[in-house]
Design a protein around this motif. Structure first.
Motif, short mmCIF file in Angstrom:
data_model
loop_
_atom_site.label_atom_id
_atom_site.label_comp_id
_atom_site.label_asym_id
_atom_site.label_seq_id
_atom_site.Cartn_x
_atom_site.Cartn_y
_atom_site.Cartn_z
N PHE A 97 0.82 -1.21 0.00
CA PHE A 97 0.00 0.00 0.00
C PHE A 97 0.86 1.26 0.00
O PHE A 97 0.51 2.26 -0.63
CB PHE A 97 -0.98 0.00 1.17
CG PHE A 97 -2.15 -0.91 0.95
CD1 PHE A 97 -3.10 -0.61 -0.02
CD2 PHE A 97 -2.30 -2.08 1.67
CE1 PHE A 97 -4.18 -1.43 -0.26
CE2 PHE A 97 -3.38 -2.93 1.44
CZ PHE A 97 -4.32 -2.60 0.48
N ARG A 98 1.99 1.22 0.68
CA ARG A 98 2.89 2.39 0.63
C ARG A 98 3.40 2.60 -0.79
O ARG A 98 3.49 3.73 -1.27
CB ARG A 98 4.05 2.22 1.61
CG ARG A 98 3.68 2.51 3.05
CD ARG A 98 4.91 2.64 3.93
NE ARG A 98 5.79 1.49 3.88
CZ ARG A 98 5.70 0.42 4.66
NH1 ARG A 98 4.74 0.35 5.56
NH2 ARG A 98 6.58 -0.57 4.55
N GLN A 99 3.76 1.50 -1.47
CA GLN A 99 4.24 1.59 -2.85
C GLN A 99 3.15 2.15 -3.76
O GLN A 99 3.41 3.01 -4.61
CB GLN A 99 4.70 0.21 -3.35
CG GLN A 99 5.18 0.21 -4.78
CD GLN A 99 6.41 1.06 -5.01
OE1 GLN A 99 7.23 1.22 -4.12
NE2 GLN A 99 6.53 1.63 -6.20
N LYS A 100 1.92 1.66 -3.61
CA LYS A 100 0.80 2.16 -4.42
C LYS A 100 0.59 3.65 -4.17
O LYS A 100 0.35 4.42 -5.10
CB LYS A 100 -0.50 1.40 -4.10
CG LYS A 100 -0.56 0.05 -4.73
CD LYS A 100 -0.65 0.22 -6.23
CE LYS A 100 -0.73 -1.10 -6.92
NZ LYS A 100 -0.60 -0.98 -8.35
N GLU A 101 0.69 4.06 -2.92
CA GLU A 101 0.51 5.48 -2.60
C GLU A 101 1.61 6.32 -3.25
O GLU A 101 1.34 7.39 -3.79
CB GLU A 101 0.52 5.68 -1.08
CG GLU A 101 0.21 7.09 -0.68
CD GLU A 101 0.15 7.28 0.83
OE1 GLU A 101 -0.09 8.41 1.25
OE2 GLU A 101 0.36 6.31 1.57
N ARG A 102 2.87 5.84 -3.21
CA ARG A 102 3.96 6.56 -3.88
C ARG A 102 3.72 6.67 -5.37
O ARG A 102 3.94 7.74 -5.96
CB ARG A 102 5.30 5.85 -3.62
CG ARG A 102 5.94 6.18 -2.29
CD ARG A 102 7.37 5.71 -2.24
NE ARG A 102 7.49 4.26 -2.29
CZ ARG A 102 7.52 3.45 -1.24
NH1 ARG A 102 7.45 3.95 -0.03
NH2 ARG A 102 7.63 2.15 -1.39
N GLU A 103 3.26 5.59 -5.99
CA GLU A 103 2.97 5.61 -7.43
C GLU A 103 1.87 6.61 -7.75
O GLU A 103 1.96 7.35 -8.74
CB GLU A 103 2.58 4.21 -7.90
CG GLU A 103 3.71 3.22 -7.91
CD GLU A 103 3.25 1.80 -8.18
OE1 GLU A 103 2.03 1.57 -8.41
OE2 GLU A 103 4.10 0.89 -8.18
N GLN A 104 0.84 6.64 -6.92
CA GLN A 104 -0.26 7.58 -7.15
C GLN A 104 0.22 9.03 -7.00
O GLN A 104 -0.16 9.90 -7.79
CB GLN A 104 -1.41 7.30 -6.19
CG GLN A 104 -2.15 6.02 -6.50
CD GLN A 104 -3.16 5.68 -5.43
OE1 GLN A 104 -3.17 6.24 -4.34
NE2 GLN A 104 -4.03 4.73 -5.74
#
Length: 108
Positions: A61-68
């Motif tokens: 979820f942290r990675q997804k948030e960074r990508e967003q």
């Protein structure tokens, strides 16, 4: 329309707050009935695998948030560039019209 957007933003905010506050219920990955909840077979079993599953999920979820966030930054940069080009185009149009006005005044 603005009420709809406000409600949507509030829902997102509340959802993220619930996720952040979820570790106040107990240590995630401890297993069902131990404050960790039953987030699936591995997490429900508890132990090292449950904790690992929680860590991997949080990392995802942290990675997804960074990508967003990166996509949002890129979008804003592109918007800024578009508006700069539009300003240049409109400035050229203004200059062209001013030239026509000067020419009309000179012809008089």
């Amino acid at each position: 329309m603005s009420r709809f957007l406000l409600r949507t933003n509030i829902r997102r905010c509340v959802a993220s707050q619930i996720r952040m506050a979820s570790d106040q219920l107990g240590e995630l990955g401890k297993g069902a009935g131990k404050g960790g909840g039953g987030g699936g077979a591995v997490r429900a079993a508890g132990g090292a695998f449950g904790k690992r599953e929680v860590a991997e999920e949080e990392r995802y979820f942290r990675q997804k948030e960074r990508e967003q966030m990166e996509a949002l930054r890129k979008h804003h940069v592109e918007e800024i560039e578009h508006h700069k080009k539009e300003i240049e185009r409109l400035q050229k149009e203004i200059d062209r019209h001013k030239g026509k006005i000067r020419k009309l005044k000179h012809d008089d």
